[in-house]
Design a protein around this motif. Structure first.
Motif, PDB file in Angstrom:
ATOM      1  N   SER A 119      10.846  12.231  -5.529  1.00  0.00           N
ATOM      2  CA  SER A 119       9.768  11.250  -4.722  1.00  0.00           C
ATOM      3  C   SER A 119       8.565  10.870  -5.704  1.00  0.00           C
ATOM      4  N   HIS A 120       8.060   9.695  -5.606  1.00  0.00           N
ATOM      5  CA  HIS A 120       6.877   9.267  -6.447  1.00  0.00           C
ATOM      6  C   HIS A 120       5.904   8.834  -5.554  1.00  0.00           C
ATOM      7  N   GLU A 121       4.543   9.313  -6.216  1.00  0.00           N
ATOM      8  CA  GLU A 121       3.406   8.716  -5.577  1.00  0.00           C
ATOM      9  C   GLU A 121       3.091   7.237  -6.110  1.00  0.00           C
ATOM     10  N   ILE A 122       3.133   6.380  -5.230  1.00  0.00           N
ATOM     11  CA  ILE A 122       2.943   4.690  -5.784  1.00  0.00           C
ATOM     12  C   ILE A 122       1.396   4.439  -5.673  1.00  0.00           C
ATOM     13  N   ASP A 123       0.778   4.196  -6.516  1.00  0.00           N
ATOM     14  CA  ASP A 123      -0.486   3.944  -6.545  1.00  0.00           C
ATOM     15  C   ASP A 123      -1.159   2.538  -5.549  1.00  0.00           C
ATOM     16  N   VAL A 124      -0.320   1.585  -5.597  1.00  0.00           N
ATOM     17  CA  VAL A 124      -0.579   0.643  -4.479  1.00  0.00           C
ATOM     18  C   VAL A 124       0.721  -0.107  -4.061  1.00  0.00           C
ATOM     19  N   ILE A 125       1.273  -0.093  -2.657  1.00  0.00           N
ATOM     20  CA  ILE A 125       2.163  -0.844  -1.990  1.00  0.00           C
ATOM     21  C   ILE A 125       1.431  -2.226  -1.534  1.00  0.00           C
ATOM     22  N   ALA A 126       1.861  -3.400  -2.103  1.00  0.00           N
ATOM     23  CA  ALA A 126       1.342  -4.696  -1.478  1.00  0.00           C
ATOM     24  C   ALA A 126       2.332  -5.353  -0.932  1.00  0.00           C
ATOM     25  N   GLU A 131       7.627  -9.642   1.691  1.00  0.00           N
ATOM     26  CA  GLU A 131       8.019  -9.370   0.399  1.00  0.00           C
ATOM     27  C   GLU A 131       7.072  -8.086  -0.041  1.00  0.00           C
ATOM     28  N   SER A 132       7.605  -7.102  -0.734  1.00  0.00           N
ATOM     29  CA  SER A 132       6.730  -6.072  -1.167  1.00  0.00           C
ATOM     30  C   SER A 132       6.694  -5.944  -2.750  1.00  0.00           C
ATOM     31  N   ILE A 133       5.574  -5.558  -3.169  1.00  0.00           N
ATOM     32  CA  ILE A 133       5.653  -5.099  -4.664  1.00  0.00           C
ATOM     33  C   ILE A 133       5.106  -3.688  -4.686  1.00  0.00           C
ATOM     34  N   LEU A 134       5.383  -2.972  -5.753  1.00  0.00           N
ATOM     35  CA  LEU A 134       4.986  -1.777  -6.331  1.00  0.00           C
ATOM     36  C   LEU A 134       3.976  -1.776  -7.374  1.00  0.00           C
ATOM     37  N   VAL A 135       2.664  -1.295  -7.146  1.00  0.00           N
ATOM     38  CA  VAL A 135       1.691  -1.664  -8.290  1.00  0.00           C
ATOM     39  C   VAL A 135       1.412  -0.369  -8.811  1.00  0.00           C
ATOM     40  N   GLU A 136       1.535  -0.030 -10.093  1.00  0.00           N
ATOM     41  CA  GLU A 136       1.155   1.156 -10.732  1.00  0.00           C
ATOM     42  C   GLU A 136       0.019   0.905 -11.758  1.00  0.00           C
ATOM     43  N   CYS A 137      -1.059   1.698 -11.749  1.00  0.00           N
ATOM     44  CA  CYS A 137      -2.362   1.344 -12.157  1.00  0.00           C
ATOM     45  C   CYS A 137      -2.442   2.382 -13.493  1.00  0.00           C
ATOM     46  N   GLN A 177       9.254  -6.705  -6.806  1.00  0.00           N
ATOM     47  CA  GLN A 177       8.888  -6.824  -8.261  1.00  0.00           C
ATOM     48  C   GLN A 177       8.020  -5.218  -8.622  1.00  0.00           C
ATOM     49  N   GLY A 178       8.055  -5.006  -9.729  1.00  0.00           N
ATOM     50  CA  GLY A 178       6.899  -3.788  -9.994  1.00  0.00           C
ATOM     51  C   GLY A 178       5.644  -4.513 -10.842  1.00  0.00           C
ATOM     52  N   TRP A 179       4.751  -4.028 -10.649  1.00  0.00           N
ATOM     53  CA  TRP A 179       3.652  -4.215 -11.415  1.00  0.00           C
ATOM     54  C   TRP A 179       3.148  -3.145 -12.360  1.00  0.00           C
ATOM     55  N   VAL A 180       2.436  -3.444 -13.339  1.00  0.00           N
ATOM     56  CA  VAL A 180       1.822  -2.443 -14.185  1.00  0.00           C
ATOM     57  C   VAL A 180       0.530  -3.132 -14.486  1.00  0.00           C
ATOM     58  N   VAL A 181      -0.908  -2.433 -13.979  1.00  0.00           N
ATOM     59  CA  VAL A 181      -2.088  -2.929 -14.144  1.00  0.00           C
ATOM     60  C   VAL A 181      -2.888  -2.059 -15.166  1.00  0.00           C
ATOM     61  N   THR A 182      -3.567  -2.601 -15.993  1.00  0.00           N
ATOM     62  CA  THR A 182      -4.508  -1.689 -16.726  1.00  0.00           C
ATOM     63  C   THR A 182      -5.823  -2.331 -16.877  1.00  0.00           C
ATOM     64  N   ASN A 183      -6.897  -1.385 -17.031  1.00  0.00           N
ATOM     65  CA  ASN A 183      -8.255  -2.189 -17.314  1.00  0.00           C
ATOM     66  C   ASN A 183      -8.460  -2.522 -18.936  1.00  0.00           C
TER      67      ASN A 183
END
Length: 279
Positions: A119-126, A131-137, A177-183
């Motif tokens: 199992s995975h904790e997903i930061d943001v599901i949009a 259509e859905s994307i999984l976003v990891e921050c 799609q999967g996203w990777v977001v960084t500051n």
């Protein structure tokens, strides 16, 4: 001594030559007029010395800009304001979720999804248009730290594990799609891998002209931490109440009452929001 011959120290510890043009661009980005930019540059240039840090230069330019118009200083400090969302990454996740929400997505923060393996904790599901994307921050609380190739490698493997089980665990439409977001920023290898693996990478200045900075400016979605009129404790209080966007206070001004702000100060804060966020 000419400004271009001055060695300055970046937050990473790297020594570089001072760039007058870079300072000029950052001040223009704030919206300051040419006269204000020139005056600030003249002051900063006269105070330069070998070994001065970029932080010291920033602090001086910020103080001078703030003395002119506070909302310009708010925009100038955007990058630092995002760092101030820390020390944990959770406010940053909510901030990214808020940006996606204003872009037309339905969002969920911190969901647990079962992959084929674990199992995975997903930061943001949009989700949008079925259509859905999984976003990891990936939030960095210190300047000078970039996302290397290990980050998209790790996130790609998690994405694939969830995707293989997607139709079994959810009815949120097609996972696209999967996203990777960084500051901060991605290294060249991180970008190369992300592109090859069809991950969408979003950082402070990537993709070009559509990075995090560009999206925030375009949509007026500044974090609460940009305010020059609220104290750090007041900002943390608002973040603890789930207020992550500065513009949210326009429709939820009662939070300012909870802070005990005077009517005069409250009006100033709301005025700062309207100037900065196009409200």
């Amino acid at each position: 001594m000419k400004a271009k011959t001055i060695d300055i120290i970046k937050s990473s510890g790297e020594k570089v030559k001072f760039s007058l043009e870079k300072l000029r661009r950052s001040l223009r980005y704030s919206g300051a007029d040419n006269e204000t930019v020139s005056k600030i540059i003249d002051v900063v240039r006269d105070e330069l010395y070998h070994g001065i840090s970029t932080k010291e230069i920033y602090n001086r330019a910020y103080a001078l800009l703030k003395s002119k118009k506070s909302y310009l200083a708010s925009k100038y400090k955007l990058k630092r304001a995002i760092y101030e969302l820390g020390p944990t990454g959770f406010p940053f996740e909510r901030f990214i979720g808020a940006i996606l929400k204003y872009s037309g997505y339905e969002v969920e923060i911190g969901s647990i999804l079962k992959g084929v393996c674990v199992s995975h904790e997903i930061d943001v599901i949009a989700q949008k248009n079925n259509e859905s994307i999984l976003v990891e921050c990936k939030f960095h609380g210190e300047q000078g730290l970039n996302c290397n190739v290990k980050i998209p490698l790790y996130i790609h493997s998690r994405y694939n594990d969830v995707k293989a089980n997607w139709e079994v665990i959810t009815n949120k439409g097609k996972l696209t799609q999967g996203w990777v977001v960084t500051n901060t920023r991605f290294t060249k290898d991180a970008i190369a891998y992300g592109t090859c693996a069809n991950l969408y990478l979003l950082s402070w200045d990537y993709p070009k002209d559509n990075g995090l900075k560009d999206r925030i400016d375009r949509l007026g979605l500044y974090p609460i931490t940009v305010s020059t009129l609220l104290t750090n404790n007041e900002k943390q209080f608002l973040l603890s109440r789930g207020v992550v966007l500065f513009r949210e206070l326009v429709d939820n001004a009662f939070y300012l009452d909870h802070l005990g702000l005077s009517d005069v100060r409250k009006d100033k804060v709301l005025g700062e929001i309207k100037m900065l966020c196009h409200k």
